[in-house]
Structures are given as C-alpha cells and as structure tokens.
Scaffold this active site. Structure first.
Site, mmCIF file in Angstrom:
data_model
loop_
_atom_site.group_PDB
_atom_site.id
_atom_site.type_symbol
_atom_site.label_atom_id
_atom_site.label_comp_id
_atom_site.label_asym_id
_atom_site.label_seq_id
_atom_site.Cartn_x
_atom_site.Cartn_y
_atom_site.Cartn_z
ATOM 1 N N CYS A 111 0.881 -1.164 0.000
ATOM 2 C CA CYS A 111 0.000 0.000 0.000
ATOM 3 C C CYS A 111 0.918 1.213 0.000
ATOM 4 O O CYS A 111 1.556 1.508 1.018
ATOM 5 C CB CYS A 111 -0.921 0.024 1.217
ATOM 6 S SG CYS A 111 -1.947 1.520 1.278
ATOM 7 N N CYS A 114 -0.610 4.242 2.540
ATOM 8 C CA CYS A 114 -0.619 4.086 4.003
ATOM 9 C C CYS A 114 -0.394 2.626 4.361
ATOM 10 O O CYS A 114 0.717 2.126 4.248
ATOM 11 C CB CYS A 114 -1.888 4.643 4.613
ATOM 12 S SG CYS A 114 -3.405 3.956 3.937
ATOM 13 N N SER A 115 -1.453 1.919 4.762
ATOM 14 C CA SER A 115 -1.277 0.513 5.148
ATOM 15 C C SER A 115 -2.554 -0.277 4.911
ATOM 16 O O SER A 115 -2.931 -1.100 5.740
ATOM 17 C CB SER A 115 -0.854 0.411 6.617
ATOM 18 O OG SER A 115 -1.819 1.033 7.453
ATOM 19 N N CYS A 116 -3.263 -0.023 3.798
ATOM 20 C CA CYS A 116 -4.485 -0.760 3.493
ATOM 21 C C CYS A 116 -4.174 -2.251 3.401
ATOM 22 O O CYS A 116 -3.200 -2.650 2.753
ATOM 23 C CB CYS A 116 -5.090 -0.254 2.188
ATOM 24 S SG CYS A 116 -5.630 1.463 2.277
#
Length: 207
Positions: A111, A114-116
């Site tokens: 991602c 961000c951190s999906c």
C-alpha cells in the site's frame, strides 16, 4: 478506509514520544482521557485481529483454493463474495481481489499511501508493511525487496506488484508446495504463512 487528512487546532503529535510503541500508548491514553476511546473495546478488537484471526482465515481460504479447483476459480473470479460466504468479511475487507502465483508470475502487495490491508483475512498488518521503506521500494525494486525476505525467484518469473487501496485489497494465493499432495485442508493451511499471502514469502514445505 479513505485516506483523509485533517488539520486540528491542537497538535497532539508534539506531546507524543518518538518511539512508535510509546506513541501509540500515549495516544491511546490521551484519547481515553478525553472519553473518545473505550479501552476494553479497543483491547477486544486488537485481540480479535491479532490472536483469533491473525492470518488463519486467509490460510483457510488458500488451503481451500489449493484443494478445490472450483473454489479456486470462484475465488479468482469474485473473491469478495467467495470469502464472505465463509464468514470472512468486515471493516478493511469490503472489496478483496485474489491473485494467484504461478511459475510465470509472482505477485506481491503493497500500500503505497498508508497501510491498506485485508484485516478479515490476515489480521493486523505487520510493522514492516507500514514502513516507508517497504512502501517506497516494493514498487521500485521488488526483486531486491523479495530477496531481503529470503525469496529469490528464477529469472524467468516475472514480479507483479499490486497497490492496495481503500477501495480494494489483495490476497495472494501462493503456489502449493511440492510434497503436499494428499494432505487434508487443515494440514495444508498450516503451510500457509502470512507473508506468503502478501507475496513477500512462500508457502512452507511439508516437514
């Protein structure tokens, strides 16, 4: 979730320590004192995703795909509906796409914003998945990043990098390891690692 950015009158970051773990704890304390967070509810959520789910749901899906050709086809055609029928759905898993590793193509997920991450299948994302280094380098130099995880692919195998977003999250179906023929689904699931479902690892060989 959408990547929203908001300005605030207060600047809580100036009150937080530099160490990430301490920052999280300090932020939790601030939010609790303001009555914005219920510690018990937060602990329950973390326990669910870290201990009860972890990557177990995803491993079950992969094991099914390895052992059931029709299930694998359904998963590749519409992963969201297929895993939902198994009860694997919820926040951070509204739209999931499954991609299959083959001798010709190795898939890995990042991602870049961000951190999906598909929480209902893989649990809480590991710290390295959220790091700036991984997010920047996975797209730019995927083979080098894979080698740092101990994955060295044949020259003829291409690498495809999928950028997870708020709209879609990916599940990698790793190649079934040799020697696993005849194993039942529960045994197969134990060969599936979290990293293999992100694409930064391979399934374990049977012992």
């Amino acid at each position: 979730m959408p990547h929203d950015h908001h300005d605030h009158d207060a600047h809580p970051h100036s009150l937080l320590p530099s160490d990430p773990a301490l920052r999280v704890k300090a932020l939790e304390t601030i939010l609790t004192r303001k009555g914005l967070v219920d510690p018990a509810a937060l602990d329950a959520i973390i326990d669910t995703y870290e201990n009860r789910i972890g990557p177990k749901n995803g491993a079950d899906v992969v094991a099914r795909a390895w052992s059931d050709k029709s299930f694998r086809q359904e998963l590749l055609a519409d992963a969201t509906a297929t895993v939902r029928e198994l009860g694997y759905y919820g926040r951070q898993g509204e739209h999931i796409v499954a991609v299959e590793n083959t001798p010709e193509t190795h898939n890995m997920v990042v991602c870049t914003l961000c951190s999906c991450y598909p929480w209902p299948l893989l649990g809480i994302p590991p710290a390295w998945y959220k790091s700036d280094g991984y997010r920047a380098r996975a797209v730019r130099e995927p083979r080098r990043v894979l080698s740092e995880f101990g994955v060295v692919l044949p020259e003829e195998t291409g690498v495809r990098v999928w950028d997870s977003t708020a709209e879609v999250r990916y599940l990698v179906i790793p190649m079934r390891p040799q020697g696993s023929e005849g194993m039942d689904r529960a045994a197969l699931a134990r060969l599936v690692t979290r990293n293999s479902m992100i694409g930064t690892g391979l399934a374990k060989a049977p012992s």
